[in-house]
Enzyme design. Structure first.
Site, PDB file in Angstrom:
ATOM      1  N   LYS A 197       1.164   9.007  -6.936  1.00  0.00           N
ATOM      2  CA  LYS A 197      -0.287   8.995  -6.722  1.00  0.00           C
ATOM      3  C   LYS A 197      -0.582   9.296  -5.256  1.00  0.00           C
ATOM      4  O   LYS A 197      -1.523  10.022  -4.939  1.00  0.00           O
ATOM      5  CB  LYS A 197      -0.860   7.638  -7.112  1.00  0.00           C
ATOM      6  N   VAL A 246       0.462   6.362 -12.954  1.00  0.00           N
ATOM      7  CA  VAL A 246       0.038   5.605 -14.141  1.00  0.00           C
ATOM      8  C   VAL A 246      -1.483   5.676 -14.214  1.00  0.00           C
ATOM      9  O   VAL A 246      -2.171   5.467 -13.211  1.00  0.00           O
ATOM     10  CB  VAL A 246       0.510   4.132 -14.063  1.00  0.00           C
ATOM     11  N   MET A 276       0.533  -2.949  -1.111  1.00  0.00           N
ATOM     12  CA  MET A 276      -0.509  -3.724  -0.428  1.00  0.00           C
ATOM     13  C   MET A 276      -1.138  -4.749  -1.381  1.00  0.00           C
ATOM     14  O   MET A 276      -2.188  -5.311  -1.086  1.00  0.00           O
ATOM     15  CB  MET A 276      -1.583  -2.784   0.125  1.00  0.00           C
ATOM     16  N   HIS A 308       1.654  -0.375  -9.941  1.00  0.00           N
ATOM     17  CA  HIS A 308       2.636  -1.133  -9.149  1.00  0.00           C
ATOM     18  C   HIS A 308       3.782  -1.615 -10.049  1.00  0.00           C
ATOM     19  O   HIS A 308       4.945  -1.577  -9.673  1.00  0.00           O
ATOM     20  CB  HIS A 308       1.972  -2.358  -8.506  1.00  0.00           C
ATOM     21  N   GLU A 330      -0.930  -1.812 -13.289  1.00  0.00           N
ATOM     22  CA  GLU A 330       0.221  -1.248 -14.022  1.00  0.00           C
ATOM     23  C   GLU A 330       0.967  -0.189 -13.209  1.00  0.00           C
ATOM     24  O   GLU A 330       2.142   0.066 -13.462  1.00  0.00           O
ATOM     25  CB  GLU A 330      -0.246  -0.645 -15.360  1.00  0.00           C
TER      26      GLU A 330
HETATM   27  P1  AMP Z   1      -0.642   0.437  -2.636  1.00  0.00           P
HETATM   28  O1  AMP Z   1      -0.528  -1.018  -2.953  1.00  0.00           O
HETATM   29  O2  AMP Z   1      -1.909   1.061  -3.103  1.00  0.00           O
HETATM   30  O3  AMP Z   1      -0.284   0.764  -1.214  1.00  0.00           O
HETATM   31  O4  AMP Z   1       0.470   1.160  -3.503  1.00  0.00           O
HETATM   32  C1  AMP Z   1       1.812   0.739  -3.459  1.00  0.00           C
HETATM   33  C2  AMP Z   1       2.654   1.756  -4.174  1.00  0.00           C
HETATM   34  O5  AMP Z   1       2.191   1.886  -5.505  1.00  0.00           O
HETATM   35  C3  AMP Z   1       2.577   3.160  -3.544  1.00  0.00           C
HETATM   36  O6  AMP Z   1       3.861   3.751  -3.561  1.00  0.00           O
HETATM   37  C4  AMP Z   1       1.628   3.879  -4.469  1.00  0.00           C
HETATM   38  O7  AMP Z   1       1.832   5.273  -4.510  1.00  0.00           O
HETATM   39  C5  AMP Z   1       1.982   3.254  -5.796  1.00  0.00           C
HETATM   40  N1  AMP Z   1       0.879   3.403  -6.755  1.00  0.00           N
HETATM   41  C6  AMP Z   1      -0.410   3.026  -6.583  1.00  0.00           C
HETATM   42  N2  AMP Z   1      -1.147   3.358  -7.670  1.00  0.00           N
HETATM   43  C7  AMP Z   1      -0.302   3.984  -8.517  1.00  0.00           C
HETATM   44  C8  AMP Z   1      -0.451   4.582  -9.800  1.00  0.00           C
HETATM   45  N3  AMP Z   1      -1.624   4.621 -10.440  1.00  0.00           N
HETATM   46  N4  AMP Z   1       0.643   5.138 -10.385  1.00  0.00           N
HETATM   47  C9  AMP Z   1       1.849   5.127  -9.751  1.00  0.00           C
HETATM   48  N5  AMP Z   1       2.054   4.569  -8.538  1.00  0.00           N
HETATM   49  C10 AMP Z   1       0.997   4.016  -7.935  1.00  0.00           C
END
Ligand code: AMP
Length: 282
Positions: free
Chosen positions: A149, A176, A30, A37, A35
């Site tokens: 996460k 991360v 999104m 992502h 880091e």
């Molecule tokens: P989002 O943009 O928040 O929907 O996240 C996109 C992807 O990044 C999803 O698969 C999340 O699980 C992953 N993600 C978000 N934050 C982290 C993090 N701190 N460590 C690892 N993956 C993450």
């Protein structure tokens, strides 16, 4: 890096790549990259020929009083970061091009969505499964990387892919964290300085509880009570949304801990709802 907004363009480009024998890796996001992502992009980059990153704040996974309209964004910054991590194609569609006005098809994995985030955000995982299915149909990737996460999301997508025979390998990427242990999240941007200073307690409590379980505590009730008390003193500004110990694959609460379990929490701190989890292998 190619930036595409039209779903049909994404489909066309990915079909061409597949016809050329190239493998496609997908990282759905999104945006407002951090880091976490980037770790997903780096992982996918190593596993495929063409890396497709999607940036879409998917409206159907947000409930009525959630932060859809306020979700942080930085399109130019995201483009730079994606490109510097080897993205070949960034797909950033308009909402109207992803959902027709009379959109009527939903994908749901209800059994795995009864607890944790699925309980507090009833429409969330239907929105996630639907948009991820659409992205899989558009890009037809051989692999897709998701973060641990959002452990429940990862478990649900794995189950959906298995149950619907979607030909994609799902890769889970470890969380991360900031040096002080706070899991990176786009929503950390909502925290005030004071809230940010307190937020690492979320992870610290989980680690203490995991230690207690590893040392022999088998009662999930006792472990949860410990964490509740810990947060009351270390995170007084937080409101616990849930604090649960579940089976890592089925996402149902466990009473007696005799094998690997996932401890997962969601805590509201100011304007941010933060989630974290820890896999406890006993
Ligand atoms: P989002 O943009 O928040 O929907 O996240 C996109 C992807 O990044 C999803 O698969 C999340 O699980 C992953 N993600 C978000 N934050 C982290 C993090 N701190 N460590 C690892 N993956 C993450």
């Amino acid at each position: 890096m190619n930036i595409i907004t039209a779903p049909t363009e994404l489909q066309k480009q990915c079909q061409t790549w597949r016809q050329e024998g190239l493998t496609i890796g997908l990282v759905p996001t999104m945006g407002f990259f951090h880091e976490g992502h980037m770790a997903l992009m780096d992982r996918a980059r190593k596993l495929c020929d063409k890396l497709v990153v999607t940036l879409f704040v998917n409206p159907t996974q947000f409930g009525e009083n959630e932060d859809l309209d306020k979700y942080p964004h930085d399109f130019d910054g995201d483009c730079e970061k994606a490109e510097s991590h080897g993205t070949d194609l960034l797909f950033a569609p308009e909402k109207s091009s992803m959902y027709d006005k009379d959109h009527a098809t939903w994908v749901n994995v209800p059994e795995l969505g009864k607890h944790l985030c699925g309980k507090s955000r009833p429409v969330h995982f239907t929105g996630v499964c639907t948009v991820v299915t659409k992205l899989f149909m558009l890009a037809q990737p051989q692999i897709a990387v998701f973060g641990q996460k959002d452990w429940q999301q990862l478990a649900i997508i794995r189950r959906m892919v298995r149950d619907l025979n979607i030909p994609v390998e799902i890769v889970g990427q470890p969380i991360v964290r900031e040096p002080d242990g706070l899991a990176l999240s786009s929503r950390n941007a909502y925290l005030t300085q004071e809230e940010r200073a307190a937020a690492p307690a979320l992870r610290k409590g989980l680690v203490k509880m995991a230690e207690m379980v590893k040392q022999g505590e088998q009662s999930a009730q006792a472990a949860k009570a410990f964490l509740q008390t810990d947060y009351a003193s270390t995170l007084p500004m937080g409101t616990v949304d849930y604090l649960e110990i579940v089976d890592p694959d089925d996402i149902v609460p466990v009473e007696t801990i005799t094998g690997p379990v996932l401890a997962a929490v969601a805590v509201v701190i100011g304007k941010a709802r933060l989630i974290d989890n820890i896999l406890i292998e006993v």
